[in-house]
Design a protein around this motif. Structure first.
Motif, PDB file in Angstrom:
ATOM      1  N   TYR A  17       0.830  -1.198   0.000  1.00 18.70           N
ATOM      2  CA  TYR A  17       0.000   0.000   0.000  1.00 18.70           C
ATOM      3  C   TYR A  17       0.866   1.249   0.000  1.00 18.70           C
ATOM      4  N   LYS A  18       0.446   2.234  -0.777  1.00 15.59           N
ATOM      5  CA  LYS A  18       1.251   3.443  -0.961  1.00 15.59           C
ATOM      6  C   LYS A  18       1.381   4.245   0.321  1.00 15.59           C
ATOM      7  N   TYR A  19       0.335   4.299   1.114  1.00 12.63           N
ATOM      8  CA  TYR A  19       0.409   5.092   2.341  1.00 12.63           C
ATOM      9  C   TYR A  19       1.411   4.483   3.320  1.00 12.63           C
ATOM     10  N   LEU A  20       1.520   3.138   3.317  1.00  8.71           N
ATOM     11  CA  LEU A  20       2.505   2.489   4.182  1.00  8.71           C
ATOM     12  C   LEU A  20       3.927   2.752   3.695  1.00  8.71           C
ATOM     13  N   ALA A  21       4.112   2.712   2.374  1.00  4.02           N
ATOM     14  CA  ALA A  21       5.438   3.007   1.835  1.00  4.02           C
ATOM     15  C   ALA A  21       5.856   4.427   2.192  1.00  4.02           C
ATOM     16  N   LEU A  22       4.925   5.372   2.069  1.00  4.42           N
ATOM     17  CA  LEU A  22       5.235   6.758   2.400  1.00  4.42           C
ATOM     18  C   LEU A  22       5.509   6.923   3.893  1.00  4.42           C
ATOM     19  N   TYR A  23       4.704   6.283   4.711  1.00  4.37           N
ATOM     20  CA  TYR A  23       4.902   6.352   6.157  1.00  4.37           C
ATOM     21  C   TYR A  23       6.289   5.857   6.540  1.00  4.37           C
ATOM     22  N   HIS A  24       6.691   4.708   6.020  1.00  2.00           N
ATOM     23  CA  HIS A  24       7.989   4.136   6.377  1.00  2.00           C
ATOM     24  C   HIS A  24       9.142   4.958   5.796  1.00  2.00           C
ATOM     25  N   ALA A  25       8.960   5.525   4.600  1.00  2.00           N
ATOM     26  CA  ALA A  25      10.006   6.368   4.020  1.00  2.00           C
ATOM     27  C   ALA A  25      10.234   7.605   4.881  1.00  2.00           C
ATOM     28  N   LEU A  26       9.159   8.244   5.313  1.00  2.00           N
ATOM     29  CA  LEU A  26       9.283   9.424   6.164  1.00  2.00           C
ATOM     30  C   LEU A  26       9.836   9.055   7.538  1.00  2.00           C
ATOM     31  N   ARG A  27       9.340   7.966   8.093  1.00  2.00           N
ATOM     32  CA  ARG A  27       9.794   7.530   9.416  1.00  2.00           C
ATOM     33  C   ARG A  27      11.289   7.207   9.396  1.00  2.00           C
ATOM     34  N   ASP A  28      11.739   6.541   8.332  1.00  2.00           N
ATOM     35  CA  ASP A  28      13.149   6.206   8.221  1.00  2.00           C
ATOM     36  C   ASP A  28      14.001   7.470   8.084  1.00  2.00           C
ATOM     37  N   ALA A  29      13.516   8.428   7.295  1.00  2.00           N
ATOM     38  CA  ALA A  29      14.256   9.682   7.119  1.00  2.00           C
ATOM     39  C   ALA A  29      14.360  10.454   8.433  1.00  2.00           C
ATOM     40  N   ILE A  30      13.330  10.370   9.265  1.00  2.00           N
ATOM     41  CA  ILE A  30      13.372  11.031  10.574  1.00  2.00           C
ATOM     42  C   ILE A  30      14.352  10.309  11.493  1.00  2.00           C
ATOM     43  N   HIS A  31      14.327   8.992  11.474  1.00  2.00           N
ATOM     44  CA  HIS A  31      15.212   8.213  12.342  1.00  2.00           C
ATOM     45  C   HIS A  31      16.685   8.428  12.005  1.00  2.00           C
TER      46      HIS A  31
END
Length: 564
Positions: A17-31
């Motif tokens: 799902y696209k929203y999950l991919a976006l969530y994890h991409a943003l979360r990883d960039a924050i981490h």
């Protein structure tokens, strides 16, 4: 379109799902610190348009981040990254860290993910053969062209558009507040001391000047001066060979936000233009007789640097998706994945991964030249190779000479940590007193106060409009002669010739007689190829662009009528 890049494609391959991919991409960039505390995320509508998502998917990803405390929302103000960020991964936790000798001839050691040194070897000795190319070696100087000539090469004049007041203020601050220099007003004088008033007829190449091959804009001749220094910089001796720390910090913050590159100021080295960076890195990384893989065609400054070091250029095939990966028997690759120079092809995400796998397999280094990524008017942003690099094998090179003005000779490289000391030592040897320290400090302030971002937004709109005018007219009037390559970025347009090579040469001569000059793409080729032209449109106004196309059309009619 905002300056914002995340590694979305990497997560799209993992999540359905696209929203999950976006969530994890943003979360990883924050981490990992790419999105630092306080970073403002794009509005849902903007981010959806950038990556081809629905606004609902973006909102859902933002809601998930908000629920977990990664972001906070200010009504009417936007969505911001909070302070809940995990510490950045240290270099010793990388999959492998390549430690090069000071001359780049041998790999001294490879550090595994626990930090244990493996496989120490000999230093390999000093460079043999080759010579030092001075900064600007790839800039072809030419005398002013006659009045009435429309040049699609890099020549004047330049229209207003540069934020003169903001830059002048930053220069005055740097001179007065940091170096102790006394500031005196000199109206109509640029940073380099060259008069810039009176640009002449709009769009005609009567002003002359130097020509940088990669295409530059017309912002640089605005009156940015009003400042001169009557005392020397007292802090020159003992200066950091890597450059002013303030500017390196500002560049690191800009790259984290706009390119998705998690870099520290300590990894960034400033140069007298990107060509100096390319040349010095080639000397460090390439031994005499050793192969280096180059795109074909490519920027000829790279080929010259390889030849000057006694290296052997290995041409790499290109297609519509950029360089075609192969298992080259080499340990150095130069590539322009963001927008291949000069063709404009964008390297696909899958091929970026293939290049990184090749570098890991061959224990190689990739030099990524991101020469004009700041000027993008459409298309989905792809993360640079440096943002995907997990083994510190990529060196990322950028420049301010096109986004600001050509006289501002400031380029930079984001280095693997293992190479920082060796490069700093080499740079200190060649350049004991770093140049343009006042300009570096002024640029740092210009970036910190938001002036640089505002300038980029203005110039994107400005150049994007020109590009659309020129492309539309060229396709409608000369579509039977040239096949324009797709491009959603850059200050250069690459066009393949549809007729025979003999007709191309005749057209060049006829266009010259009509007062139109354009660059033959053959100068960028390592091997023979089909005829093509490079049009650097940004320095001409709309009237001159349209007039130039009309003259080229007339030149083709001349050939049909007169036969030559």
């Amino acid at each position: 379109m905002p300056d914002f890049t995340i590694a979305l494609q990497s997560f799209s391959d993992k999540y359905r799902y696209k929203y999950l991919a976006l969530y994890h991409a943003l979360r990883d960039a924050i981490h990992n610190g790419t999105l630092a505390e306080g970073t403002r995320l794009p509005a849902t509508r903007e981010l959806a348009a950038m990556y081809g998502l629905s606004r609902g998917s973006v909102s859902q990803a933002y809601d998930m981040l908000h629920a977990e405390g990664y972001v906070r929302t200010i009504v009417g103000g936007g969505t911001f990254v909070t302070g809940m960020v995990a510490s950045r991964q240290e270099t010793s936790n990388r999959m492998a860290q390549v430690v090069l000798s000071p001359w780049g001839r041998r790999v001294l050691s490879v550090m595994n993910r626990t930090g244990e040194q493996k496989g120490a070897g000999p230093a390999g000795g000093e460079a043999g053969g080759g010579g030092w190319l001075p900064a600007g070696a790839a800039v072809a100087l030419a005398s002013p062209e006659p009045d009435g000539v429309i040049s699609y090469r890099d020549s004047g004049p330049w229209a207003a558009g540069f934020p003169a007041a903001e830059w002048k203020s930053a220069l005055a601050w740097a001179a007065r507040g940091r170096s102790g220099g006394r500031v005196a007003g000199v109206s109509g004088t640029s940073v380099s001391g060259t008069s810039v008033s009176g640009t002449g007829a709009a769009g005609l190449a009567g002003a002359g000047g130097s020509r940088a091959d990669t295409g530059r804009g017309d912002a640089e001749r605005a009156d940015i001066g009003g400042t001169a220094w009557e005392s020397a910089d007292p802090g020159r001796s003992g200066a950091d060979p890597l450059g002013e720390l303030e500017l390196r910090q500002a560049i690191a913050a800009h790259l984290r936000r706009s390119r998705g590159i998690s870099a520290d100021a300590e990894q960034i080295c400033l140069f007298n233009g990107s060509m100096q960076a390319i040349t010095l890195l080639t000397q460090l990384l390439l031994g005499e007789g050793e192969p280096a893989v180059l795109e074909d065609p490519c920027y000829y400054g790279i080929a010259r640097a390889v030849a000057a070091c006694g290296g052997v250029a290995v041409p790499a095939q290109l297609d519509g998706q950029g360089i075609v990966p192969r298992d080259w028997d080499a340990r150095l690759l130069f590539v322009t994945p963001g927008r291949q120079f000069p063709t404009g092809a964008v390297l696909s995400h899958a091929r970026r991964r293939e290049l990184l796998k090749w570098a890991s397999r061959r224990n190689a280094v990739i030099v990524e030249d991101d020469y004009d990524s700041e000027f993008r008017w459409g298309g989905r942003p792809l993360e640079p190779l440096k943002a995907l690099d997990q083994e510190e094998r990529v060196i990322y090179i950028g420049s301010f000479s096109k986004t600001m003005f050509a006289a501002l000779r400031i380029g930079y490289a984001v280095l693997p940590r293992s190479l920082v000391r060796a490069l700093a030592s080499a740079k200190a040897l060649y350049e004991p007193a770093p140049p343009a320290r006042l300009e570096q400090r002024a640029l740092a302030r210009f970036m910190r106060t938001g002036g640089y971002d505002r300038h980029l937004r203005r110039m994107r709109r400005y150049y994007g409009a020109k590009q659309e005018v020129f492309r539309t007219r060229l396709e409608s009037e000369l579509g039977g002669l040239f096949r324009l390559q797709p491009a959603d970025a850059g200050l250069l347009m690459y066009a393949l010739w549809r007729k025979s090579p003999e007709e191309y040469r005749a057209f060049q001569a006829a266009a010259t007689r009509r007062g139109v000059l354009f660059r033959d793409a053959a100068i960028y080729r390592l091997t023979p190829g089909e005829p093509a032209a490079c049009f650097c449109f940004a320095h001409l106004d709309e009237e001159a662009l349209l007039e130039g196309v009309n003259r080229m059309k007339a030149a083709w009619i001349d050939i049909q009528v007169n036969g030559n």
